[in-house]
Design a protein around this motif. Structure first.
Motif, PDB file in Angstrom:
ATOM      1  N   ILE B  79       9.966   2.338  -3.631  1.00 30.49           N
ATOM      2  CA  ILE B  79      10.090   2.546  -2.281  1.00 30.49           C
ATOM      3  C   ILE B  79      10.563   4.197  -2.147  1.00 30.49           C
ATOM      4  CG2 ILE B  79      10.920   1.868   0.056  1.00 30.49           C
ATOM      5  CD1 ILE B  79      11.587  -0.847  -1.274  1.00 30.49           C
ATOM      6  N   ARG B  80       9.906   4.856  -1.520  1.00 31.04           N
ATOM      7  CA  ARG B  80      10.278   6.572  -1.579  1.00 31.04           C
ATOM      8  C   ARG B  80      11.528   6.749  -0.774  1.00 31.04           C
ATOM      9  NH1 ARG B  80       4.904   6.306  -2.030  1.00 31.04           N
ATOM     10  NH2 ARG B  80       3.924   7.049  -3.700  1.00 31.04           N
ATOM     11  N   SER B  81      11.519   6.191   0.448  1.00 32.72           N
ATOM     12  CA  SER B  81      12.745   6.437   1.388  1.00 32.72           C
ATOM     13  C   SER B  81      12.954   5.414   2.069  1.00 32.72           C
ATOM     14  CB  SER B  81      12.095   7.657   2.382  1.00 32.72           C
ATOM     15  OG  SER B  81      13.156   7.883   3.219  1.00 32.72           O
ATOM     16  N   THR B  82      14.086   4.774   1.683  1.00 37.72           N
ATOM     17  CA  THR B  82      14.341   3.304   2.183  1.00 37.72           C
ATOM     18  C   THR B  82      14.918   3.477   3.391  1.00 37.72           C
ATOM     19  OG1 THR B  82      16.382   3.872   1.115  1.00 37.72           O
ATOM     20  CG2 THR B  82      14.770   2.472  -0.245  1.00 37.72           C
ATOM     21  N   LYS B  83      14.387   2.389   4.403  1.00 37.75           N
ATOM     22  CA  LYS B  83      14.999   2.091   5.610  1.00 37.75           C
ATOM     23  C   LYS B  83      15.916   0.801   5.556  1.00 37.75           C
ATOM     24  CE  LYS B  83      10.312   3.441   6.883  1.00 37.75           C
ATOM     25  NZ  LYS B  83       9.197   2.996   7.042  1.00 37.75           N
ATOM     26  N   LEU B  84      16.813   0.813   6.496  1.00 36.84           N
ATOM     27  CA  LEU B  84      17.717  -0.432   6.686  1.00 36.84           C
ATOM     28  C   LEU B  84      16.726  -1.707   6.663  1.00 36.84           C
ATOM     29  CD1 LEU B  84      19.997   0.779   9.584  1.00 36.84           C
ATOM     30  CD2 LEU B  84      20.487   0.681   7.037  1.00 36.84           C
ATOM     31  N   GLU B  85      15.490  -1.602   7.175  1.00 37.82           N
ATOM     32  CA  GLU B  85      14.547  -2.829   7.369  1.00 37.82           C
ATOM     33  C   GLU B  85      13.974  -3.309   6.033  1.00 37.82           C
ATOM     34  OE1 GLU B  85      14.661  -0.185   9.373  1.00 37.82           O
ATOM     35  OE2 GLU B  85      12.429   0.412   9.960  1.00 37.82           O
ATOM     36  N   TYR B  99      -3.881 -19.998 -11.616  1.00 37.06           N
ATOM     37  CA  TYR B  99      -3.285 -21.362 -12.263  1.00 37.06           C
ATOM     38  C   TYR B  99      -1.782 -21.359 -11.697  1.00 37.06           C
ATOM     39  CZ  TYR B  99      -7.107 -21.630 -15.575  1.00 37.06           C
ATOM     40  OH  TYR B  99      -8.246 -21.875 -15.996  1.00 37.06           O
ATOM     41  N   GLY B 100      -1.554 -20.537 -10.654  1.00 40.92           N
ATOM     42  CA  GLY B 100      -0.131 -20.803 -10.171  1.00 40.92           C
ATOM     43  C   GLY B 100       0.745 -19.403 -10.661  1.00 40.92           C
ATOM     44  N   TYR B 101       1.395 -19.020  -9.633  1.00 43.99           N
ATOM     45  CA  TYR B 101       2.178 -17.767 -10.025  1.00 43.99           C
ATOM     46  C   TYR B 101       3.629 -17.960 -11.005  1.00 43.99           C
ATOM     47  CZ  TYR B 101      -0.329 -15.436  -6.530  1.00 43.99           C
ATOM     48  OH  TYR B 101      -1.712 -14.655  -5.745  1.00 43.99           O
ATOM     49  N   THR B 102       3.971 -17.285 -11.761  1.00 49.93           N
ATOM     50  CA  THR B 102       5.299 -17.380 -12.106  1.00 49.93           C
ATOM     51  C   THR B 102       6.177 -16.295 -11.580  1.00 49.93           C
ATOM     52  OG1 THR B 102       4.655 -18.300 -14.223  1.00 49.93           O
ATOM     53  CG2 THR B 102       6.991 -17.259 -14.178  1.00 49.93           C
ATOM     54  N   PHE B 103       7.225 -16.734 -10.714  1.00 51.03           N
ATOM     55  CA  PHE B 103       7.842 -15.783 -10.014  1.00 51.03           C
ATOM     56  C   PHE B 103       9.184 -15.445 -10.974  1.00 51.03           C
ATOM     57  CE2 PHE B 103       6.599 -15.169  -5.654  1.00 51.03           C
ATOM     58  CZ  PHE B 103       5.565 -15.907  -5.487  1.00 51.03           C
ATOM     59  N   GLY B 104       9.678 -14.123 -10.799  1.00 57.10           N
ATOM     60  CA  GLY B 104      11.031 -13.673 -11.501  1.00 57.10           C
ATOM     61  C   GLY B 104      12.211 -14.113 -10.323  1.00 57.10           C
ATOM     62  N   SER B 105      13.414 -13.767 -10.742  1.00 57.57           N
ATOM     63  CA  SER B 105      14.402 -14.392 -10.177  1.00 57.57           C
ATOM     64  C   SER B 105      14.832 -13.544  -8.922  1.00 57.57           C
ATOM     65  CB  SER B 105      15.683 -14.503 -10.808  1.00 57.57           C
ATOM     66  OG  SER B 105      15.507 -15.350 -12.006  1.00 57.57           O
ATOM     67  N   GLY B 106      14.316 -12.320  -8.740  1.00 54.16           N
ATOM     68  CA  GLY B 106      14.290 -11.238  -7.573  1.00 54.16           C
ATOM     69  C   GLY B 106      15.091 -10.170  -7.742  1.00 54.16           C
ATOM     70  N   THR B 107      15.110  -9.172  -6.829  1.00 55.50           N
ATOM     71  CA  THR B 107      16.057  -8.307  -6.777  1.00 55.50           C
ATOM     72  C   THR B 107      16.596  -8.114  -5.330  1.00 55.50           C
ATOM     73  OG1 THR B 107      15.230  -6.759  -8.499  1.00 55.50           O
ATOM     74  CG2 THR B 107      16.570  -5.648  -6.905  1.00 55.50           C
ATOM     75  N   ARG B 108      17.759  -8.235  -5.027  1.00 57.21           N
ATOM     76  CA  ARG B 108      18.215  -8.288  -3.840  1.00 57.21           C
ATOM     77  C   ARG B 108      18.564  -6.673  -3.488  1.00 57.21           C
ATOM     78  NH1 ARG B 108      20.016 -11.439  -0.085  1.00 57.21           N
ATOM     79  NH2 ARG B 108      19.994 -13.460  -1.506  1.00 57.21           N
ATOM     80  N   LEU B 109      17.758  -6.131  -2.545  1.00 61.61           N
ATOM     81  CA  LEU B 109      17.935  -4.930  -2.252  1.00 61.61           C
ATOM     82  C   LEU B 109      18.850  -4.846  -0.739  1.00 61.61           C
ATOM     83  CD1 LEU B 109      17.270  -1.708  -2.529  1.00 61.61           C
ATOM     84  CD2 LEU B 109      15.228  -2.215  -1.147  1.00 61.61           C
ATOM     85  N   THR B 110      19.678  -3.992  -0.809  1.00 68.58           N
ATOM     86  CA  THR B 110      20.535  -3.652   0.360  1.00 68.58           C
ATOM     87  C   THR B 110      20.692  -2.135   0.654  1.00 68.58           C
ATOM     88  OG1 THR B 110      22.217  -5.686  -0.322  1.00 68.58           O
ATOM     89  CG2 THR B 110      23.014  -4.069   1.479  1.00 68.58           C
ATOM     90  N   VAL B 111      20.088  -1.931   1.895  1.00 65.94           N
ATOM     91  CA  VAL B 111      19.927  -0.440   2.242  1.00 65.94           C
ATOM     92  C   VAL B 111      21.065  -0.366   3.305  1.00 65.94           C
ATOM     93  CG1 VAL B 111      18.680   1.280   3.330  1.00 65.94           C
ATOM     94  CG2 VAL B 111      17.587  -0.492   1.906  1.00 65.94           C
ATOM     95  N   VAL B 112      22.034   0.555   2.891  1.00 64.02           N
ATOM     96  CA  VAL B 112      23.141   0.656   3.838  1.00 64.02           C
ATOM     97  C   VAL B 112      23.061   2.351   4.429  1.00 64.02           C
ATOM     98  CG1 VAL B 112      24.518  -0.614   2.604  1.00 64.02           C
ATOM     99  CG2 VAL B 112      24.635   1.782   1.969  1.00 64.02           C
TER     100      VAL B 112
END
Lengths: 112, 112
Positions: B79-85, B99-112
């Protein structure tokens, strides 16, 4: 939109009872998938059912698909407290694209 | 069991900064995806990637977003220029072929 929409939005049952969640969608599909998400965690694939299949089982899970009604149901038998999670149906499009769209989910709470 | 690995698990960034979210899909999978989930909301499709190019992308995936598979194992979302949203959980997923996706556990992105 081809999104699946789950019903009910929330479901609270006692341990040992069966839980049924429904999903409706709008456009033709190649397959429909069900996923589980524990709070704040990743999604776990449960079952994929193809458009030419009517029913599929996996352990305590039973999924049905009615393409004439554009609907699917997920039945969890003999529920356990550990089944508490959000359950999502997800549909692809029949256009051959690589996009699976998730519904808003059903929040299931199983009381011990 | 093979896993999709995402790093970091949590990233805090200043508005306007660039972020790169990293994913290592399952090695024999051919299809790769990014989804995001704003807190308490739906899982939203961002982009799919196959054969070293974007297969489909959503309206969310505008010019600020890009994906790369730089070395045959990593799959990144920039993401080049992050926004709050842009604050959300970002999930990577991979698939062999519907056959069905395998998901990762995710990255929680917080933009301040």
């Amino acid at each position: 939109s081809q999104q699946g929409e789950e019903d009910p939005q929330a479901l609270s049952i006692q341990e040992g009872e069966n839980a049924t969640m429904n999903c409706s969608y709008k456009t033709s599909i190649n397959n429909l998938q069900w996923y589980r998400q524990n709070s704040g965690r990743g999604l776990v694939h449960l079952i994929l059912i193809r458009s030419n299949e009517r029913e599929k089982h996996s352990g305590r899970l039973r999924v049905t698909l009615d393409t004439s009604k554009k609907s699917s149901s997920l039945l969890i038998t003999a529920s356990r407290a550990a089944d508490t999670a959000s359950y999502f149906c997800a549909t692809d499009g029949s256009t051959g694209g690589f996009k699976t769209i998730f519904g808003a989910g059903t929040r299931l709470f199983v009381k011990a | 069991e093979p896993e999709v690995t995402q790093t970091p698990s949590h990233q805090v960034t200043q508005m306007g900064q660039e972020v790169i979210l990293r994913c290592v899909p399952i090695s024999n999978h051919l299809y790769f995806y990014w989804y995001r989930q704003i807190l308490g909301q739906k899982v939203e499709f961002l982009v799919s990637f196959y054969n070293n190019e974007i297969s489909e992308k959503s309206e969310i995936f505008d010019d600020q977003f890009s994906v790369e598979r730089p070395d045959g194992s990593n799959f990144t979302l920039k993401i080049r220029s992050t926004k709050l949203e842009d604050s959300a959980m970002y999930f990577c997923a991979s698939d062999v072929l519907n056959y069905g996706y395998t998901f990762g556990s995710g990255t929680r992105l917080t933009v301040v």
